[in-house]
Design an enzyme around this catalytic site. Structure first.
Site, PDB file in Angstrom:
ATOM      1  N   ARG A 104       0.878  -1.170   0.000  1.00 44.17           N
ATOM      2  CA  ARG A 104       0.000   0.000   0.000  1.00 44.17           C
ATOM      3  C   ARG A 104       0.916   1.220   0.000  1.00 44.17           C
ATOM      4  NH1 ARG A 104      -5.479   1.077   1.669  1.00 44.17           N
ATOM      5  NH2 ARG A 104      -5.731   3.098   2.691  1.00 44.17           N
ATOM      6  N   GLN A 134     -10.246  -3.015  -3.664  1.00 43.82           N
ATOM      7  CA  GLN A 134     -11.515  -2.424  -3.267  1.00 43.82           C
ATOM      8  C   GLN A 134     -12.581  -2.612  -4.333  1.00 43.82           C
ATOM      9  OE1 GLN A 134     -12.347  -0.679  -0.153  1.00 43.82           O
ATOM     10  NE2 GLN A 134     -14.298  -1.294  -1.071  1.00 43.82           N
ATOM     11  N   ARG A 288     -14.243  -7.074   1.430  1.00 43.94           N
ATOM     12  CA  ARG A 288     -12.803  -6.962   1.219  1.00 43.94           C
ATOM     13  C   ARG A 288     -12.113  -8.223   1.751  1.00 43.94           C
ATOM     14  NH1 ARG A 288     -10.096  -2.007   1.033  1.00 43.94           N
ATOM     15  NH2 ARG A 288      -8.196  -3.289   1.016  1.00 43.94           N
TER      16      ARG A 288
END
Length: 306
Positions: A104, A134, A288
């Protein structure tokens, strides 16, 4: 064999993504019935965070644990990245010690450089340009509630950020339309234009017109991570791009509302919408976990026989 990276949604074919949706459904059902399923026993996920996270960390760490593996959490300050070690060297080392890496970070180029030198699959947990995990969960959530998304209309209201970019990739893959409405000077960036096929993307100056007859209305915060210095200017620029009851009333009666969270009630969305009957944000957040478990299983073990 070359590792199977997931850096953008378009890295996978429609057929691969639909396979992941089926696996998500199966894995979620196992979870709901408290049935143990551990195809990744003795496997290790390294999670590298250059941006803070709640949902990404919890969903990947819990998901890897539920699949029988372990997850190692690394932030920039925990590694030699903070002291200038080249990303290529970090990739060479970490990928010799673990089975899969989730990153990330900021620029998409960072994760692409890491993947180029990685011996194991690399998953994009979020970059400035794309958020494929997502949207994987979001499309699955729509299918779970309303069936196929093919031919539907998704309304995006707000900033043309990584979520918007990835929705536009999904529209091309799954053959639906995204109506995008942003304030002036915040339109979809030209550098991402190659991803957006004609017939799948419509731009609207008026968010109310963008929402008309939509099957799904979705938005995100007005100021994404990394743009905090623009917060005051964005608050003023976006004040007419709030998803409220009037916006939702223009969509189809059965339209859903989604938000990737965290949300700022009273800014990009009103409380009566996000907490209302058309909102599926909590299912979206939970999915998720299940979609990423399907993704981890696939990139590490490949396809599983039905």
């Amino acid at each position: 064999m070359s590792p199977k990276h997931f850096l953008q949604l378009r890295d996978f074919t429609r057929e691969e993504l639909e396979y992941l949706f089926e696996r998500t459904r199966w894995i979620k059902e196992k979870f709901k019935h408290y049935e143990l399923y551990q195809p990744l026993r003795d496997r290790t996920l390294a999670m590298v965070f250059e941006k803070s996270s709640t949902r990404t960390r919890v969903s990947f760490e819990a998901g890897m644990n539920q699949l029988g593996g372990i997850a190692i959490n690394l932030t920039t300050r925990d590694t030699q990245l903070s002291r200038g070690e080249p990303i290529e060297d970090v990739a060479r080392v970490i990928s010799r010690m673990v089975d899969v890496v989730m990153i990330r970070t900021f620029e998409q180029a960072i994760i692409e450089r890491f993947a180029e030198y990685s011996r194991v699959p690399v998953i994009n947990g979020l970059t400035d340009e794309y958020h494929p995990c997502q949207i994987l969960a979001d499309v699955y959530t729509f299918i779970e509630h309303r069936g196929s998304i093919t031919g539907k209309t998704v309304c995006w209201i707000g900033d043309s950020n990584n979520m918007c970019n990835t929705w536009l990739q999904a529209a091309k893959i799954f053959d639906f339309t995204v109506n995008v409405s942003t304030p002036p000077d915040y339109e979809v960036e030209g550098k991402c234009g190659a991803d957006f096929a004609a017939g799948h993307f419509k731009s609207f100056a008026d968010p109310h017109e963008a929402a008309r007859n939509a099957d799904l209305v979705t938005t995100d915060v007005w100021t994404s991570m990394g743009f905090e210095d623009e917060a005051a200017a964005r608050l003023k620029a976006f004040e007419k791009w709030r998803v409220d009851e009037k916006i939702m009333s223009l969509a189809k009666p059965e339209a859903l509302f989604m938000h990737c969270l965290p949300a700022h009630r009273g800014e990009e969305v009103s409380a009566d919408v996000i907490d209302g009957p058309q909102s599926v944000v909590w299912d979206e957040a939970e999915n998720r976990l299940h979609a990423q478990k399907a993704l981890l299983e696939y990139v590490v073990n490949g396809r599983v026989a039905p």
